[in-house]
Write a protein that holds these residues in place. Structure first.
Motif, PDB file in Angstrom:
ATOM      1  N   ASN A  31       0.734  -1.126   0.037  1.00  0.00           N
ATOM      2  CA  ASN A  31       0.123   0.336   0.484  1.00  0.00           C
ATOM      3  C   ASN A  31       1.114   0.902   0.484  1.00  0.00           C
ATOM      4  OD1 ASN A  31      -1.688   1.991   0.501  1.00  0.00           O
ATOM      5  ND2 ASN A  31      -2.739   0.879   2.147  1.00  0.00           N
ATOM      6  N   VAL A  32       0.745   2.438  -0.942  1.00  0.00           N
ATOM      7  CA  VAL A  32       1.606   2.786  -1.173  1.00  0.00           C
ATOM      8  C   VAL A  32       1.345   5.054  -1.601  1.00  0.00           C
ATOM      9  CG1 VAL A  32       3.463   4.483  -2.477  1.00  0.00           C
ATOM     10  CG2 VAL A  32       3.473   1.538  -2.797  1.00  0.00           C
ATOM     11  N   ILE A  33       0.805   5.406  -0.492  1.00  0.00           N
ATOM     12  CA  ILE A  33      -0.048   6.989  -0.416  1.00  0.00           C
ATOM     13  C   ILE A  33       1.254   7.961  -0.726  1.00  0.00           C
ATOM     14  CG2 ILE A  33      -1.815   8.338   0.672  1.00  0.00           C
ATOM     15  CD1 ILE A  33      -2.477   6.183   1.907  1.00  0.00           C
ATOM     16  N   GLU A  34       0.900   8.190  -1.966  1.00  0.00           N
ATOM     17  CA  GLU A  34       1.032  10.032  -2.077  1.00  0.00           C
ATOM     18  C   GLU A  34       1.048  11.256  -1.385  1.00  0.00           C
ATOM     19  OE1 GLU A  34       2.007   9.955  -6.519  1.00  0.00           O
ATOM     20  OE2 GLU A  34       4.049   8.691  -6.272  1.00  0.00           O
ATOM     21  N   LYS A  35       2.005  11.507  -0.909  1.00  0.00           N
ATOM     22  CA  LYS A  35       0.920  13.080  -0.070  1.00  0.00           C
ATOM     23  C   LYS A  35       0.802  14.156  -0.181  1.00  0.00           C
ATOM     24  CE  LYS A  35       1.267  10.575   4.890  1.00  0.00           C
ATOM     25  NZ  LYS A  35       2.230  10.869   5.710  1.00  0.00           N
ATOM     26  N   ARG A  36       0.519  14.393  -1.495  1.00  0.00           N
ATOM     27  CA  ARG A  36       0.787  15.529  -2.740  1.00  0.00           C
ATOM     28  C   ARG A  36      -0.579  15.348  -2.804  1.00  0.00           C
ATOM     29  NH1 ARG A  36       5.645  13.214  -6.515  1.00  0.00           N
ATOM     30  NH2 ARG A  36       3.684  12.525  -8.028  1.00  0.00           N
ATOM     31  N   HIS A  41      -2.265   6.849  -5.168  1.00  0.00           N
ATOM     32  CA  HIS A  41      -2.293   6.065  -3.934  1.00  0.00           C
ATOM     33  C   HIS A  41      -2.560   4.272  -4.579  1.00  0.00           C
ATOM     34  CE1 HIS A  41      -5.025   4.123  -1.261  1.00  0.00           C
ATOM     35  NE2 HIS A  41      -4.371   3.219  -0.815  1.00  0.00           N
ATOM     36  N   ILE A  42      -1.262   3.217  -4.551  1.00  0.00           N
ATOM     37  CA  ILE A  42      -1.452   2.248  -4.941  1.00  0.00           C
ATOM     38  C   ILE A  42      -1.550   1.370  -4.137  1.00  0.00           C
ATOM     39  CG2 ILE A  42       0.489   0.983  -6.201  1.00  0.00           C
ATOM     40  CD1 ILE A  42       1.444   3.002  -7.329  1.00  0.00           C
ATOM     41  N   HIS A  43      -2.167   0.445  -4.148  1.00  0.00           N
ATOM     42  CA  HIS A  43      -3.044  -0.856  -3.275  1.00  0.00           C
ATOM     43  C   HIS A  43      -2.895  -1.793  -3.708  1.00  0.00           C
ATOM     44  CE1 HIS A  43      -5.805  -2.229   0.288  1.00  0.00           C
ATOM     45  NE2 HIS A  43      -4.385  -2.918   0.341  1.00  0.00           N
ATOM     46  N   VAL A  44      -1.791  -2.892  -3.611  1.00  0.00           N
ATOM     47  CA  VAL A  44      -1.771  -4.586  -3.918  1.00  0.00           C
ATOM     48  C   VAL A  44      -2.147  -5.668  -3.311  1.00  0.00           C
ATOM     49  CG1 VAL A  44      -0.831  -5.881  -5.573  1.00  0.00           C
ATOM     50  CG2 VAL A  44      -0.777  -3.767  -5.794  1.00  0.00           C
ATOM     51  N   MET A  45      -2.629  -6.427  -3.089  1.00  0.00           N
ATOM     52  CA  MET A  45      -3.554  -7.203  -2.681  1.00  0.00           C
ATOM     53  C   MET A  45      -3.177  -9.386  -3.719  1.00  0.00           C
ATOM     54  SD  MET A  45      -5.745  -6.907   0.603  1.00  0.00           S
ATOM     55  CE  MET A  45      -5.023  -8.214   1.897  1.00  0.00           C
ATOM     56  N   ALA A  46      -1.963  -9.336  -3.041  1.00  0.00           N
ATOM     57  CA  ALA A  46      -1.968 -10.828  -3.736  1.00  0.00           C
ATOM     58  C   ALA A  46      -1.655 -12.229  -2.916  1.00  0.00           C
ATOM     59  CB  ALA A  46      -0.575 -10.654  -5.540  1.00  0.00           C
ATOM     60  N   PRO A  47      -1.822 -12.891  -3.638  1.00  0.00           N
ATOM     61  CA  PRO A  47      -1.803 -14.632  -2.829  1.00  0.00           C
ATOM     62  C   PRO A  47      -0.404 -14.748  -2.714  1.00  0.00           C
ATOM     63  CG  PRO A  47      -3.896 -15.022  -4.569  1.00  0.00           C
ATOM     64  CD  PRO A  47      -3.111 -13.627  -4.475  1.00  0.00           C
ATOM     65  N   ALA A  48       0.658 -14.718  -1.975  1.00  0.00           N
ATOM     66  CA  ALA A  48       1.706 -14.610  -1.152  1.00  0.00           C
ATOM     67  C   ALA A  48       2.051 -15.838  -2.269  1.00  0.00           C
ATOM     68  CB  ALA A  48       2.081 -15.450  -0.158  1.00  0.00           C
TER      69      ALA A  48
END
Length: 147
Positions: A31-36, A41-48
């Motif tokens: 989960n990456v959020i740029e504060k500008r 906002h990038i959110h990735v969930m993947a099966p391990a």
């Protein structure tokens, strides 16, 4: 009509079992959020489970080189991962400075990295079980002469 119902039920059961198997190792979360104002906002969930499976499709020359480099450390890595699975939750590293915070910890069955700064916020979580599987795949990729 009864036959179609049985077929649909069989397909649904197979799909549920497949999803259960795919998620059995846990989930990797980024989960990456740029504060500008125009930040992303990038959110990735993947099966391990995709991690060790993906290693089968990685270029063999790169994997065998990495495998050769970690062969000496494999017993240490395996022992560390086994102990991490068994121990209680704790923080490896916690750094707090004005405007910045970094935390690397074991939480549940995962290694969690949280970075907060004035520009962005990053959260990465990976299950220890998946790391163990990936290390096993990496070890197996060593050239036969180095095992």
């Amino acid at each position: 009509m009864l036959l179609l119902g049985k077929i649909a039920l069989g397909l649904a059961g197979t799909a549920v079992a497949g999803v259960g198997l795919l998620c059995s190792e846990g989930m990797i979360q980024v989960n990456v959020i740029e504060k500008r104002p125009e930040g992303h906002h990038i959110h990735v969930m993947a099966p391990a489970l995709l991690l060790p499976i993906g290693m089968h499709f990685a270029p063999k020359e790169g994997i065998s080189e990495a495998s050769a480099e970690i062969q000496l450390w494999l017993p240490t890595i395996r022992a560390a991962l086994a102990q991490l699975r068994e121990c209680d939750d704790f923080a490896f590293v916690e750094v707090k400075e004005p405007g910045q915070q970094v935390r690397v910890a074991k939480s549940g069955g995962s290694i969690v990295v949280d970075v907060n700064s004035e520009e962005q916020s990053v959260h990465v979580s990976a299950p220890i079980r998946a790391m163990s599987s990936a290390v096993g795949e990496l070890a197996a990729a060593a050239p036969a002469t180095e095992r």
